[in-house]
Enzyme design. Structure first.
Site, PDB file in Angstrom:
ATOM      1  N   GLU A 178      -3.228 -11.860  -0.418  1.00 36.76           N
ATOM      2  CA  GLU A 178      -2.597 -11.065  -1.475  1.00 36.76           C
ATOM      3  C   GLU A 178      -1.548 -11.846  -2.275  1.00 36.76           C
ATOM      4  O   GLU A 178      -0.442 -11.361  -2.492  1.00 36.76           O
ATOM      5  CB  GLU A 178      -1.971  -9.797  -0.873  1.00 36.76           C
ATOM      6  CG  GLU A 178      -2.978  -8.971  -0.088  1.00 36.76           C
ATOM      7  CD  GLU A 178      -2.379  -7.722   0.575  1.00 36.76           C
ATOM      8  OE1 GLU A 178      -1.146  -7.569   0.557  1.00 36.76           O
ATOM      9  OE2 GLU A 178      -3.154  -6.912   1.104  1.00 36.76           O
ATOM     10  N   ASN A 221      -7.759 -14.216   0.404  1.00 30.83           N
ATOM     11  CA  ASN A 221      -8.159 -12.834   0.672  1.00 30.83           C
ATOM     12  C   ASN A 221      -7.271 -11.874  -0.124  1.00 30.83           C
ATOM     13  O   ASN A 221      -6.064 -12.082  -0.217  1.00 30.83           O
ATOM     14  CB  ASN A 221      -7.978 -12.601   2.183  1.00 30.83           C
ATOM     15  CG  ASN A 221      -8.453 -11.254   2.685  1.00 30.83           C
ATOM     16  OD1 ASN A 221      -9.620 -10.898   2.490  1.00 30.83           O
ATOM     17  ND2 ASN A 221      -7.578 -10.497   3.333  1.00 30.83           N
ATOM     18  N   HIS A 257     -10.693  -2.091   0.206  1.00 35.60           N
ATOM     19  CA  HIS A 257     -10.146  -0.776   0.566  1.00 35.60           C
ATOM     20  C   HIS A 257     -10.487   0.150  -0.598  1.00 35.60           C
ATOM     21  O   HIS A 257      -9.803   0.183  -1.611  1.00 35.60           O
ATOM     22  CB  HIS A 257      -8.635  -0.861   0.776  1.00 35.60           C
ATOM     23  CG  HIS A 257      -8.259  -1.656   1.984  1.00 35.60           C
ATOM     24  ND1 HIS A 257      -8.528  -1.223   3.269  1.00 35.60           N
ATOM     25  CD2 HIS A 257      -7.672  -2.860   2.120  1.00 35.60           C
ATOM     26  CE1 HIS A 257      -8.114  -2.128   4.144  1.00 35.60           C
ATOM     27  NE2 HIS A 257      -7.599  -3.138   3.473  1.00 35.60           N
ATOM     28  N   GLU A 286     -12.167  -6.025   4.866  1.00 36.87           N
ATOM     29  CA  GLU A 286     -11.383  -4.871   5.343  1.00 36.87           C
ATOM     30  C   GLU A 286     -11.929  -3.558   4.789  1.00 36.87           C
ATOM     31  O   GLU A 286     -11.159  -2.650   4.442  1.00 36.87           O
ATOM     32  CB  GLU A 286      -9.904  -5.028   4.924  1.00 36.87           C
ATOM     33  CG  GLU A 286      -9.282  -6.331   5.361  1.00 36.87           C
ATOM     34  CD  GLU A 286      -7.793  -6.463   5.014  1.00 36.87           C
ATOM     35  OE1 GLU A 286      -7.153  -5.459   4.622  1.00 36.87           O
ATOM     36  OE2 GLU A 286      -7.274  -7.585   5.130  1.00 36.87           O
ATOM     37  N   ASP A 288     -12.893  -0.028   3.947  1.00 39.93           N
ATOM     38  CA  ASP A 288     -12.872   1.390   4.311  1.00 39.93           C
ATOM     39  C   ASP A 288     -12.984   2.191   3.020  1.00 39.93           C
ATOM     40  O   ASP A 288     -12.762   1.663   1.932  1.00 39.93           O
ATOM     41  CB  ASP A 288     -11.678   1.806   5.193  1.00 39.93           C
ATOM     42  CG  ASP A 288     -10.318   1.371   4.681  1.00 39.93           C
ATOM     43  OD1 ASP A 288     -10.185   1.050   3.481  1.00 39.93           O
ATOM     44  OD2 ASP A 288      -9.360   1.360   5.491  1.00 39.93           O
TER      45      ASP A 288
HETATM   46  C1  XIL Z   1      -2.515  -2.787   7.580  1.00 38.08           C
HETATM   47  C2  XIL Z   1      -2.752  -2.313   9.004  1.00 38.08           C
HETATM   48  O1  XIL Z   1      -4.002  -1.677   9.059  1.00 38.08           O
HETATM   49  C3  XIL Z   1      -1.656  -1.370   9.453  1.00 38.08           C
HETATM   50  O2  XIL Z   1      -1.781  -1.120  10.836  1.00 38.08           O
HETATM   51  C4  XIL Z   1      -0.288  -1.964   9.170  1.00 38.08           C
HETATM   52  O3  XIL Z   1       0.708  -1.002   9.479  1.00 38.08           O
HETATM   53  C5  XIL Z   1      -0.159  -2.410   7.722  1.00 38.08           C
HETATM   54  O4  XIL Z   1      -1.218  -3.302   7.414  1.00 38.08           O
HETATM   55  N1  XIL Z   1      -4.264  -5.434   3.561  1.00 38.08           N
HETATM   56  C6  XIL Z   1      -4.212  -6.285   4.641  1.00 38.08           C
HETATM   57  C7  XIL Z   1      -4.061  -5.722   6.000  1.00 38.08           C
HETATM   58  O5  XIL Z   1      -4.399  -7.507   4.476  1.00 38.08           O
HETATM   59  O6  XIL Z   1      -3.366  -6.595   6.841  1.00 38.08           O
HETATM   60  C8  XIL Z   1      -3.416  -4.369   5.970  1.00 38.08           C
HETATM   61  O7  XIL Z   1      -3.433  -3.836   7.295  1.00 38.08           O
HETATM   62  C9  XIL Z   1      -4.102  -3.462   4.991  1.00 38.08           C
HETATM   63  C10 XIL Z   1      -4.055  -4.015   3.600  1.00 38.08           C
END
Ligand code: XIL
Length: 400
Positions: A178, A221, A257, A286, A288
């Protein structure tokens, strides 16, 4: 995929022979699926050979404020599914700075070691997450009054120590996470490393990681980089710049996400493909798919169908790009999802309900994987194993 079908058929025949020979004694308890069938019924089993299907490993972060013990170490049914369904695992929080490096002179590897050990025992690869980020850094780091020289040494030492510890056992590292905002500007304010040390620190992080583990694939990422947009354009430009300098960057990954509140990022495949053409590996890291929950708290059939469609399309985009062979969902059960904690009023974002029963989204993933395997979508021989050099056509080792 023909060989796999043949193996499946002969295993089935063998199982049949065994059950004919020894009937009642070996019968599974009532209610359970027949033995053998359960294994064949999983994501990792049906996936094309060489394609890694992964999940985040729940622990740390938001879990610590929830009324349950640490999921990964305490929930046995959870662990069983994690082992059975997935061929890749990503620590959700356990390798982030605040967990693995809680004090300046102290590392805590217990959770990360446990995940890497679990992965080995279950023949899974690991995605390391993450080394250079603006978030979840320990207070000693964010509020320490370090000089630029000290900070640079702190980052170098951290990367050498953490990446070095797991050298040969991590398939892919999210080296930089990020680093751009949604407009495609480098985070020069909230990212301590870029703010204090300038943009060149990103290249250094990759160089150190490569030095510490020459076989790990090193990734950039981010979220909101699924489609072609200002942010993914910024990565596209950065990657070319890094490659031209001989920096060992091997991959670009989209977190994904997603939310059904918004349209599906239709240019996902095109976006992955342009990075693929630069010689980079690509990945979904990641995934979802969240939704606004109705008052009842129960998603509607339509919402579940739309969610399943988003899961399927994300997977298809990755399967269609030859260098995209790592596809990770950010947890597999709503029981432990970060979504309700971070997005108020939203939830139901994963592929299984709290009790681990499967949603339409799970079935969408499984049928898409099975279909790809049937169509012979073998991954192109860059199946990672310890000792393999990372693929990167235009990558030249800066040290040579
Ligand atoms: C999130 C986790 O899922 C949570 O448990 C934590 O409290 C905060 O981070 N981008 C990322 C991840 O790269 O590391 C994040 O994970 C979600 C967004």
């Amino acid at each position: 995929m023909k060989p796999i079908r043949l193996v499946t058929a002969s295993l089935a025949a063998a199982a049949l022979a065994v059950s004919l020979a020894a009937p009642a004694a070996a019968a599974p308890p009532a209610g359970d699926p027949p033995r053998g069938h359960a294994k064949h019924d999983t994501l990792r089993w049906v996936a094309p050979k060489g394609f890694h299907i992964g999940s985040a490993v729940a622990g740390g972060g938001h879990h610590e404020s929830q009324p349950y013990p640490d999921p990964f170490t305490s929930d046995r049914p959870y662990r069983k599914i994690l082992a059975k369904e997935f061929s890749s695992v990503s620590p959700e929080n356990q390798m982030k700075w605040e967990y693995i490096h809680p004090e300046r002179d102290r590392y805590d590897f217990a959770m990360a070691d446990a995940i890497v050990g679990f992965a080995k025992a279950n023949r899974q690869v690991v995605r390391g997450h993450t080394l250079l980020w603006h978030s979840q850094n320990p207070t000693w780091l964010e509020e320490g009054d370090f000089s630029a020289t000290e900070l640079r040494e702190i980052l170098r030492e951290h990367i050498m120590t953490v990446v070095g510890r797991y050298a040969g056992r991590i398939q892919q590292w999210d080296v930089a996470n990020e680093i751009f905002d949604d407009d495609g500007n480098l985070r020069t304010q909230d990212n301590i490393w870029i703010r204090e040390l300038g943009p060149g620190i990103v290249a250094d992080a990759f160089r150190w990681a490569h030095q510490a583990d020459p076989v790990a694939e090193l990734f950039l990422n981010d979220y909101n980089v699924e489609g072609v947009n200002a942010k993914s354009d910024a990565y596209y430009a950065l990657v070319q710049d890094l490659l031209a300098q001989g920096v060992p960057v091997h991959g670009f990954s989209a977190q994904a996400h997603l939310s059904i509140r918004y349209g599906f990022p239709g240019s996902l495949e095109e976006n992955l493909r342009r990075f693929d053409r630069l010689g980079l590996a690509t990945a979904i890291t990641e995934l979802d798919v969240r939704m606004d929950l109705p008052e009842s708290g129960e998603p509607t059939e339509e919402q579940l169908a739309q969610q399943a469609d988003y899961y399927r399309r994300t997977l298809e985009a990755c399967l269609n790009v030859s260098g995209c062979d790592s596809f990770t969902i950010w947890g597999f059960t709503d029981k432990y999802s970060w979504v309700p904690v971070f997005f108020s009023g939203q939830g139901a974002a994963t592929v299984m309900w709290d009790d681990f029963t499967r949603k339409p989204a799970y079935r969408a993933l499984r049928s898409t994987l099975a279909e790809a395997a049937r169509c012979g979508a073998q991954r192109p021989g860059r199946g990672w194993a310890p000792g393999h050099a990372p693929r990167s056509a235009s990558f030249t080792d800066g040290r040579r």
